[in-house]
Design a protein around this motif. Structure first.
Motif, short mmCIF file in Angstrom:
data_model
loop_
_atom_site.label_atom_id
_atom_site.label_comp_id
_atom_site.label_asym_id
_atom_site.label_seq_id
_atom_site.Cartn_x
_atom_site.Cartn_y
_atom_site.Cartn_z
N LEU A 30 51.78 52.79 39.93
CA LEU A 30 51.86 51.55 39.87
C LEU A 30 52.93 50.66 40.54
O LEU A 30 52.84 49.52 40.98
CB LEU A 30 51.64 51.06 38.11
N TYR A 31 54.09 51.37 40.65
CA TYR A 31 55.17 50.95 41.41
C TYR A 31 54.97 50.69 42.81
O TYR A 31 55.02 49.62 43.30
CB TYR A 31 56.39 51.69 41.02
N GLY A 36 53.60 47.17 47.67
CA GLY A 36 52.91 47.27 48.62
C GLY A 36 52.34 45.73 48.80
O GLY A 36 52.28 44.87 49.73
N LEU A 37 51.69 45.28 47.55
CA LEU A 37 51.03 43.83 47.37
C LEU A 37 52.14 42.86 47.61
O LEU A 37 52.03 41.78 48.17
CB LEU A 37 50.52 43.80 45.88
N PHE A 38 53.51 43.09 46.99
CA PHE A 38 54.51 41.94 47.17
C PHE A 38 54.77 41.82 48.52
O PHE A 38 54.81 40.74 49.09
CB PHE A 38 55.75 42.47 46.33
N VAL A 39 54.93 42.99 49.46
CA VAL A 39 55.12 42.97 50.82
C VAL A 39 53.97 42.18 51.73
O VAL A 39 54.32 41.24 52.37
CB VAL A 39 55.48 44.33 51.38
N ALA A 40 52.83 42.33 51.31
CA ALA A 40 51.77 41.81 51.79
C ALA A 40 51.31 40.32 51.70
O ALA A 40 51.05 39.58 52.41
CB ALA A 40 50.46 42.71 51.49
N HIS A 41 51.51 40.11 50.32
CA HIS A 41 51.02 38.82 49.96
C HIS A 41 52.52 37.73 49.35
O HIS A 41 52.04 36.79 49.10
CB HIS A 41 50.01 38.95 48.88
N GLY A 42 53.42 38.53 49.09
CA GLY A 42 54.46 37.72 48.48
C GLY A 42 54.54 38.05 46.96
O GLY A 42 53.40 38.20 46.33
N THR A 47 49.84 38.76 41.31
CA THR A 47 49.30 38.76 39.86
C THR A 47 49.16 40.11 39.42
O THR A 47 49.17 41.21 40.02
CB THR A 47 48.22 38.02 39.33
N MET A 48 49.63 40.26 38.31
CA MET A 48 49.51 41.47 37.49
C MET A 48 48.02 42.39 37.42
O MET A 48 47.84 43.25 37.57
CB MET A 48 49.99 41.53 35.81
N GLU A 49 47.19 41.24 37.38
CA GLU A 49 45.65 41.41 37.27
C GLU A 49 45.46 42.21 38.71
O GLU A 49 44.69 43.20 38.85
CB GLU A 49 44.96 40.39 37.29
N ALA A 58 43.36 49.58 34.04
CA ALA A 58 43.20 48.67 33.40
C ALA A 58 44.27 47.62 33.48
O ALA A 58 45.50 48.16 33.74
CB ALA A 58 42.92 49.03 31.86
N ARG A 59 44.15 46.42 33.11
CA ARG A 59 45.45 45.38 33.30
C ARG A 59 46.46 45.92 32.17
O ARG A 59 47.80 45.64 32.39
CB ARG A 59 44.89 44.09 33.00
N ALA A 60 45.77 46.28 30.80
CA ALA A 60 46.61 46.63 29.63
C ALA A 60 47.53 48.00 30.28
O ALA A 60 48.56 48.03 29.56
CB ALA A 60 45.90 47.00 28.55
#
Length: 215
Positions: A30-31, A36-42, A47-49, A58-60
């Motif tokens: 998850l980390y 990776g998403l933060f670097v790619a999209h900011g 979002t958590m989703e 799952a989101r939970a």
């Protein structure tokens, strides 16, 4: 009847069960996915989703490991400090004079930033904007501990407030890195700038009395 999972392994001298290893593996997944998403999209746009979808959970499940998105930022900083502590521990840096030890600590932190500039740019900036970068005492506590050990060995001037020294060094580090990541290309040599800042802290600003002619 389900038989409890008692399979264990040794990790750092402690016994870790299979279930805990799986939990840690998922936590790391998850980390890594989130970073990776933060670097790619900011950071703000992710979002958590989206993290759950990219990690195929799952989101939970994401919220079970990270109650808030800023939890990823806090772990990012903690992992970097732990990595530097491990490097310096392997080098027995605790045996160095306090000035060399502080210099080595900041050099290793700078190396991590230089080696992952894109990641540092996004996550350090996000930590300053949305996290507790300047309120979290973790780095200043670590630096203050080094100063305190130097004080106990007579390498630091008597009467120095070790906590305040740690705070000063930590704030200097953060402000320097934030300036370094907010321009492209890098506006200065991060290693050299941090060394220069540390030298100023260690030696002070005022010239010696023999240089000023003051009694």
């Amino acid at each position: 009847m389900k038989i409890p999972d008692t399979t264990t392994a040794t990790e750092g001298g402690a016994t870790v069960g299979r279930q805990e290893r799986r939990r840690r593996k998922l936590h790391d997944h998850l980390y890594d996915t989130a970073v990776g998403l933060f670097v790619a999209h900011g950071f703000e746009a992710t979002t958590m989703e989206q993290i759950a979808e990219a990690a195929d959970v799952a989101r939970a499940t994401v919220f079970n490991h990270y109650a808030q998105k800023i939890g990823f930022l806090e772990e990012w900083g903690a992992r970097r400090r732990a990595r530097v502590a491990g490097i310096l521990g392997a080098q027995h840096a605790e045996d160095l004079p306090v000035d060399d030890r502080l210099r080595r600590y900041l050099e290793e932190m700078a190396d991590l930033n230089i080696g992952s500039r894109a990641e540092t740019s996004v996550l350090m900036d996000a930590s300053a904007r949305y996290g507790r970068l300047l309120q979290d005492p973790s780095l200043e506590v670590e630096l203050a501990r080094i100063v305190e050990e130097g004080l106990s060995r007579g390498e630091i001037r008597a009467g120095v407030d070790c906590g305040q020294a740690g705070e000063l060094l930590a704030m200097c580090y953060f402000s320097t890195v934030l300036r370094w990541v907010r321009e492209e290309p890098a506006p200065f040599d991060l290693q050299a700038r941090l060394r220069g800042a540390l030298d100023i802290v260690l030696t002070g600003l005022l010239a010696g009395r023999e240089d000023t002619g003051r009694p």
